[in-house]
Design an enzyme around this catalytic site. Structure first.
Site, PDB file in Angstrom:
ATOM      1  N   GLU A 149      81.409  31.034  95.975  1.00 50.70           N
ATOM      2  CA  GLU A 149      82.432  32.082  96.057  1.00 50.70           C
ATOM      3  C   GLU A 149      83.776  31.044  96.292  1.00 50.70           C
ATOM      4  OE1 GLU A 149      83.088  35.835  98.750  1.00 50.70           O
ATOM      5  OE2 GLU A 149      83.966  34.255  99.599  1.00 50.70           O
TER       6      GLU A 149
ATOM      7  N   SER B 278      74.925  33.656 110.492  1.00 45.43           N
ATOM      8  CA  SER B 278      75.612  34.595 109.615  1.00 45.43           C
ATOM      9  C   SER B 278      74.773  35.257 108.439  1.00 45.43           C
ATOM     10  CB  SER B 278      77.008  33.860 109.145  1.00 45.43           C
ATOM     11  OG  SER B 278      77.588  33.624 110.375  1.00 45.43           O
TER      12      SER B 278
ATOM     13  N   LYS C 178      85.758  19.564  90.886  1.00 43.18           N
ATOM     14  CA  LYS C 178      86.577  20.002  89.624  1.00 43.18           C
ATOM     15  C   LYS C 178      87.982  20.658  90.006  1.00 43.18           C
ATOM     16  CE  LYS C 178      82.305  21.832  87.232  1.00 43.18           C
ATOM     17  NZ  LYS C 178      82.522  21.562  85.811  1.00 43.18           N
TER      18      LYS C 178
ATOM     19  N   ARG D 266      83.316  25.493 102.912  1.00 40.79           N
ATOM     20  CA  ARG D 266      82.153  25.826 104.165  1.00 40.79           C
ATOM     21  C   ARG D 266      80.841  26.711 103.522  1.00 40.79           C
ATOM     22  NH1 ARG D 266      80.722  30.373 103.084  1.00 40.79           N
ATOM     23  NH2 ARG D 266      81.378  32.445 103.482  1.00 40.79           N
TER      24      ARG D 266
HETATM   25  P1  0O2 Z   1      84.130  36.124 106.804  1.00 37.47           P
HETATM   26  O1  0O2 Z   1      84.407  36.395 108.107  1.00 37.47           O
HETATM   27  O2  0O2 Z   1      85.491  35.806 106.360  1.00 37.47           O
HETATM   28  O3  0O2 Z   1      82.890  35.339 106.267  1.00 37.47           O
HETATM   29  P2  0O2 Z   1      80.625  40.505 100.550  1.00 37.47           P
HETATM   30  O4  0O2 Z   1      80.347  41.018 101.622  1.00 37.47           O
HETATM   31  O5  0O2 Z   1      81.508  39.271 100.202  1.00 37.47           O
HETATM   32  O6  0O2 Z   1      79.303  40.335  99.559  1.00 37.47           O
HETATM   33  P3  0O2 Z   1      82.781  42.262  99.612  1.00 37.47           P
HETATM   34  O7  0O2 Z   1      83.060  42.426 101.190  1.00 37.47           O
HETATM   35  O8  0O2 Z   1      82.827  43.377  98.618  1.00 37.47           O
HETATM   36  O9  0O2 Z   1      81.544  41.609  99.511  1.00 37.47           O
HETATM   37  O10 0O2 Z   1      83.492  40.974  99.357  1.00 37.47           O
HETATM   38  P4  0O2 Z   1      84.942  40.607  99.152  1.00 37.47           P
HETATM   39  O11 0O2 Z   1      85.955  41.827  99.287  1.00 37.47           O
HETATM   40  O12 0O2 Z   1      85.292  39.912  98.002  1.00 37.47           O
HETATM   41  O13 0O2 Z   1      85.348  39.696 100.553  1.00 37.47           O
HETATM   42  C1  0O2 Z   1      84.844  38.444 100.715  1.00 37.47           C
HETATM   43  C2  0O2 Z   1      85.350  37.553 101.652  1.00 37.47           C
HETATM   44  O14 0O2 Z   1      87.056  37.876 101.538  1.00 37.47           O
HETATM   45  C3  0O2 Z   1      85.353  38.056 103.054  1.00 37.47           C
HETATM   46  O15 0O2 Z   1      84.135  37.560 103.786  1.00 37.47           O
HETATM   47  C4  0O2 Z   1      86.437  37.573 103.760  1.00 37.47           C
HETATM   48  O16 0O2 Z   1      86.429  36.107 103.988  1.00 37.47           O
HETATM   49  C5  0O2 Z   1      87.646  37.808 102.648  1.00 37.47           C
HETATM   50  N1  0O2 Z   1      88.084  39.174 102.923  1.00 37.47           N
HETATM   51  C6  0O2 Z   1      87.915  40.324 102.085  1.00 37.47           C
HETATM   52  N2  0O2 Z   1      88.702  41.516 102.828  1.00 37.47           N
HETATM   53  C7  0O2 Z   1      89.356  40.700 103.691  1.00 37.47           C
HETATM   54  C8  0O2 Z   1      90.485  41.457 104.427  1.00 37.47           C
HETATM   55  O17 0O2 Z   1      90.690  42.589 104.592  1.00 37.47           O
HETATM   56  N3  0O2 Z   1      90.888  40.550 105.510  1.00 37.47           N
HETATM   57  C9  0O2 Z   1      90.738  39.293 105.472  1.00 37.47           C
HETATM   58  N4  0O2 Z   1      91.136  38.452 106.548  1.00 37.47           N
HETATM   59  N5  0O2 Z   1      89.747  38.781 104.844  1.00 37.47           N
HETATM   60  C10 0O2 Z   1      89.121  39.478 103.797  1.00 37.47           C
HETATM   61  P5  0O2 Z   1      83.418  38.168 104.861  1.00 37.47           P
HETATM   62  O18 0O2 Z   1      82.056  37.907 104.778  1.00 37.47           O
HETATM   63  O19 0O2 Z   1      83.515  39.568 104.967  1.00 37.47           O
HETATM   64  O20 0O2 Z   1      83.906  37.680 106.092  1.00 37.47           O
END
Ligand code: 0O2
Length: 237
Positions: free
Chosen positions: A160, A70, A41, A64
């Site tokens: 997501e 994980s 899309k 991905r």
């Molecule tokens: P990874 O290692 O990238 O997979 P969720 O855990 O997703 O259910 P959350 O933490 O409230 O809930 O979600 P949020 O804040 O929307 O973050 C989801 C993803 O956004 C993260 O996945 C990261 O990929 C990215 N992200 C969020 N905050 C940061 C940050 O401060 N720095 C960076 N570099 N990436 C961020 P994961 O699974 O936490 O990590």
């Protein structure tokens, strides 16, 4: 108790493994389809947008599927029993799409156009561009549900989507390294420097956007011409 012979034991173990593996593979396949649906899309919107504005709204799209290890780690971290049902209910990032745009404006345009599609259901929107995280993280996140058509019928699966500019992506990849580095010397001062970089990047993204608007101002009649000659039904007033 009578002992099974080794072959029987192996067969039992294999059956046990298949009982877990089969539904897991099925679940992963469903999320892969949902992820591809969203990527298609977005690619279609990119192609159409390129005709309209003579440039691509996004530079790169990455997809991905979360690695099984994980998925298990996240379920355990959150204290949920590891079942397929719980994974489907509790995890929104099994399927992930990252869209890297040159300009902030394009992030919102693309997201709006995607959400206007009538088979997409918005589950959650997080605007970390408008409201950056304290560490400086900026991105626009959507969690959407999209239909996947299987032989047994239609199912909805969550994906997501992270939208960010090239500069925000550059920043996030370095920040990601910092997040997963334990016992780093001078960690606090590095985090503070990164935060400064995030703010500088945001200013530059804003400036680049302003320059684009000044350059593209002349293209407005062309956009109108395309819209008037397009087969698409006119937008509702
Ligand atoms: P990874 O290692 O990238 O997979 P969720 O855990 O997703 O259910 P959350 O933490 O409230 O809930 O979600 P949020 O804040 O929307 O973050 C989801 C993803 O956004 C993260 O996945 C990261 O990929 C990215 N992200 C969020 N905050 C940061 C940050 O401060 N720095 C960076 N570099 N990436 C961020 P994961 O699974 O936490 O990590």
């Amino acid at each position: 108790m009578e002992k099974n012979n080794p072959l029987e034991e192996d067969l039992l173990r294999l059956e046990e493994l298949q009982n877990i593996t089969q539904p897991f593979m099925q679940m992963m396949m469903e999320y892969r389809c949902a992820m591809e649906e969203i990527a298609t899309k977005l690619r279609n919107l990119n192609d159409e947008f390129a005709l309209l504005y003579d440039r691509n709204p996004f530079e790169t799209i990455k997809t991905r599927i979360k690695r099984p290890v994980s998925i298990l780690e996240k379920m355990k971290r959150r204290g949920f029993p590891v079942t397929i049902e719980n994974m489907r209910r509790e995890l929104s990032d099994i399927a992930g799409v990252r869209v890297i745009c040159s300009f902030q404006e394009d992030i919102y345009t693309l997201a709006d156009l995607l959400l206007e599609q009538d088979d997409i259901r918005l589950i959650q929107k997080k605007d970390y561009i408008e409201h950056p995280k304290p560490n400086g993280y900026r991105s626009f996140h959507l969690i959407v549900e999209v239909p996947v058509f299987l032989s047994s019928g239609k199912i909805m699966r969550r994906v997501e989507i992270q939208f960010r500019t090239i500069a925000m992506d550059f920043w996030a990849s370095l920040d990601h390294k910092l997040r997963y580095k334990k016992n780093l010397k001078h960690g606090e001062s590095i985090a503070a420097e990164l935060k400064d970089c995030a703010d500088a990047i945001s200013r530059i993204d804003g400036k680049m956007q302003d320059i684009l608007i000044r350059i593209e101002g002349d293209d407005e009649p062309k956009r109108k011409h395309f819209e008037e000659n397009s087969d698409a039904p006119p937008a509702a007033e």
